[in-house]
Write an enzyme that holds these catalytic residues in place. Structure first.
Site, PDB file in Angstrom:
ATOM      1  N   HIS A   6      18.071  32.194   7.751  1.00 13.29           N
ATOM      2  CA  HIS A   6      16.867  31.634   7.370  1.00 13.29           C
ATOM      3  C   HIS A   6      15.258  31.851   6.360  1.00 13.29           C
ATOM      4  O   HIS A   6      15.298  33.122   6.170  1.00 13.29           O
ATOM      5  CB  HIS A   6      15.563  31.626   8.977  1.00 13.29           C
ATOM      6  N   THR A  56      21.680  24.998   2.368  1.00 13.63           N
ATOM      7  CA  THR A  56      21.962  25.063   3.916  1.00 13.63           C
ATOM      8  C   THR A  56      24.088  24.667   4.125  1.00 13.63           C
ATOM      9  O   THR A  56      23.955  26.035   5.342  1.00 13.63           O
ATOM     10  CB  THR A  56      21.575  23.766   4.644  1.00 13.63           C
ATOM     11  N   ARG A  69      24.596  33.447   1.537  1.00 11.03           N
ATOM     12  CA  ARG A  69      25.059  32.294   2.141  1.00 11.03           C
ATOM     13  C   ARG A  69      26.002  32.160   1.736  1.00 11.03           C
ATOM     14  O   ARG A  69      27.224  31.315   1.891  1.00 11.03           O
ATOM     15  CB  ARG A  69      23.891  30.814   2.094  1.00 11.03           C
ATOM     16  N   TYR A 105      12.854  26.264  16.682  1.00  7.05           N
ATOM     17  CA  TYR A 105      13.543  25.121  16.014  1.00  7.05           C
ATOM     18  C   TYR A 105      13.183  23.839  16.701  1.00  7.05           C
ATOM     19  O   TYR A 105      13.548  22.901  16.424  1.00  7.05           O
ATOM     20  CB  TYR A 105      15.581  25.294  16.025  1.00  7.05           C
ATOM     21  N   GLU A 143       5.730  30.023  11.249  1.00  6.43           N
ATOM     22  CA  GLU A 143       6.822  31.056  12.244  1.00  6.43           C
ATOM     23  C   GLU A 143       7.074  32.628  12.222  1.00  6.43           C
ATOM     24  O   GLU A 143       7.296  33.207  12.835  1.00  6.43           O
ATOM     25  CB  GLU A 143       8.187  30.799  10.998  1.00  6.43           C
ATOM     26  N   ARG A 170      13.454  30.828  -1.095  1.00  6.26           N
ATOM     27  CA  ARG A 170      15.071  29.299  -0.765  1.00  6.26           C
ATOM     28  C   ARG A 170      16.560  29.379  -2.076  1.00  6.26           C
ATOM     29  O   ARG A 170      17.355  29.385  -1.834  1.00  6.26           O
ATOM     30  CB  ARG A 170      14.653  28.273  -1.118  1.00  6.26           C
ATOM     31  N   LYS A 193      21.159  35.553  10.681  1.00 12.54           N
ATOM     32  CA  LYS A 193      21.087  35.264  12.352  1.00 12.54           C
ATOM     33  C   LYS A 193      22.330  35.221  12.480  1.00 12.54           C
ATOM     34  O   LYS A 193      22.760  36.402  12.242  1.00 12.54           O
ATOM     35  CB  LYS A 193      21.792  33.673  11.922  1.00 12.54           C
ATOM     36  N   ASN A 205      24.916  30.011   9.528  1.00  9.13           N
ATOM     37  CA  ASN A 205      25.159  29.923   7.565  1.00  9.13           C
ATOM     38  C   ASN A 205      23.951  31.472   7.524  1.00  9.13           C
ATOM     39  O   ASN A 205      23.525  31.341   6.785  1.00  9.13           O
ATOM     40  CB  ASN A 205      24.026  28.904   7.080  1.00  9.13           C
ATOM     41  N   PHE A 245      21.925  17.954  16.148  1.00  2.14           N
ATOM     42  CA  PHE A 245      22.899  19.894  16.475  1.00  2.14           C
ATOM     43  C   PHE A 245      22.241  20.722  16.909  1.00  2.14           C
ATOM     44  O   PHE A 245      22.108  21.380  17.550  1.00  2.14           O
ATOM     45  CB  PHE A 245      23.232  19.816  15.088  1.00  2.14           C
TER      46      PHE A 245
HETATM   47  P1  ATP Z   1      16.962  27.600   7.861  1.00  2.78           P
HETATM   48  O1  ATP Z   1      15.985  26.129   8.438  1.00  2.78           O
HETATM   49  O2  ATP Z   1      17.352  28.390   8.563  1.00  2.78           O
HETATM   50  O3  ATP Z   1      16.983  28.240   7.267  1.00  2.78           O
HETATM   51  P2  ATP Z   1      17.815  25.534   6.548  1.00  2.78           P
HETATM   52  O4  ATP Z   1      16.278  24.483   6.017  1.00  2.78           O
HETATM   53  O5  ATP Z   1      18.147  25.893   5.043  1.00  2.78           O
HETATM   54  O6  ATP Z   1      18.165  26.702   7.263  1.00  2.78           O
HETATM   55  P3  ATP Z   1      17.704  22.675   7.992  1.00  2.78           P
HETATM   56  O7  ATP Z   1      17.990  21.983   7.722  1.00  2.78           O
HETATM   57  O8  ATP Z   1      16.192  23.510   8.360  1.00  2.78           O
HETATM   58  O9  ATP Z   1      18.014  23.704   7.082  1.00  2.78           O
HETATM   59  O10 ATP Z   1      18.849  22.745   9.058  1.00  2.78           O
HETATM   60  C1  ATP Z   1      17.834  23.919  10.068  1.00  2.78           C
HETATM   61  C2  ATP Z   1      19.017  24.959  10.738  1.00  2.78           C
HETATM   62  O11 ATP Z   1      19.878  24.292  11.482  1.00  2.78           O
HETATM   63  C3  ATP Z   1      20.700  25.073   9.549  1.00  2.78           C
HETATM   64  O12 ATP Z   1      20.201  26.597   8.942  1.00  2.78           O
HETATM   65  C4  ATP Z   1      21.980  25.454  10.182  1.00  2.78           C
HETATM   66  O13 ATP Z   1      21.683  26.821  11.079  1.00  2.78           O
HETATM   67  C5  ATP Z   1      21.268  24.107  11.460  1.00  2.78           C
HETATM   68  N1  ATP Z   1      22.131  22.882  10.991  1.00  2.78           N
HETATM   69  C6  ATP Z   1      21.581  22.332  10.072  1.00  2.78           C
HETATM   70  N2  ATP Z   1      22.833  20.884   9.824  1.00  2.78           N
HETATM   71  C7  ATP Z   1      23.167  21.144  10.728  1.00  2.78           C
HETATM   72  C8  ATP Z   1      24.396  20.644  11.133  1.00  2.78           C
HETATM   73  N3  ATP Z   1      25.268  19.226  10.641  1.00  2.78           N
HETATM   74  N4  ATP Z   1      25.134  20.993  12.191  1.00  2.78           N
HETATM   75  C9  ATP Z   1      25.277  22.092  12.195  1.00  2.78           C
HETATM   76  N5  ATP Z   1      24.029  23.079  12.089  1.00  2.78           N
HETATM   77  C10 ATP Z   1      23.067  22.477  11.284  1.00  2.78           C
HETATM   78 MG    MG Z   2      14.935  24.842   7.611  1.00  2.00          MG
END
Ligand code: ATP
Ligand code: MG
Length: 138
Positions: free
Chosen positions: A116, A92, A103, A50, A127, A86, A10, A113, A58
């Protein structure tokens, strides 16, 4: 079970100079790079990627962040790729991530973070297809 997953390094991590270290950790952990590109997403492209999070509070912040600088997108191959990746990246929220995870080492907030990782075989395929045509992967 598929042996492929999709990742992005990212904008927070690329701008801080962590790209090489993160790629090294991914490769040392047994993942093979099957496609890769360095690209700066437009807000529209980040929003489309997304879209599943459209209704989340968010979403606007996430789209702004993901289009704020370049990312590295890649398709990775390994047995049990989705789940193992993962595990490698961690939770996350980096505060909840296990020691040694990407992370934990490189993220600075729940939003920024560092990486992805796809959450299912189906989403890994969707994706990967979003970023790569058939002749850009092997
Ligand atoms: P990713 O899909 O990026 O691998 P993830 O699967 O761990 O991450 P998701 O729930 O899919 O988490 O959320 C997608 C992304 O949105 C997160 O990686 C983070 O960058 C952002 N995000 C998630 N929760 C929050 C939050 N509460 N506040 C701000 N940003 C958030
Ligand atoms: Mg995700």
């Amino acid at each position: 079970m598929s042996n492929r997953t999709f990742t992005m390094i990212k904008p927070d991590a690329t701008s801080k100079g962590y790209t090489g270290a993160i790629l090294d950790q991914i490769i040392q952990s047994g993942f093979k790079v099957k496609a890769m590109k360095w690209i700066h997403l437009t807000p529209s492209q980040a929003g489309q990627f997304y879209e599943v999070h459209k209704e989340r509070p968010f979403y606007g912040e996430l789209v702004e962040f993901m289009s704020s600088g370049p990312i590295v997108a890649a398709i990775l191959e390994k047995d049990n790729a989705v789940a193992d990746f993962r595990t490698l990246i961690g939770a996350t929220n980096f505060k909840d991530a296990a020691e040694g995870t990407i992370r934990k080492k490189y993220a600075s907030s729940i939003g920024e973070n560092a990486v992805h990782g796809s959450d299912s075989d189906e989403n890994a395929a969707i994706e990967s297809n979003f970023f790569f045509s058939n002749f850009e992967r092997f």
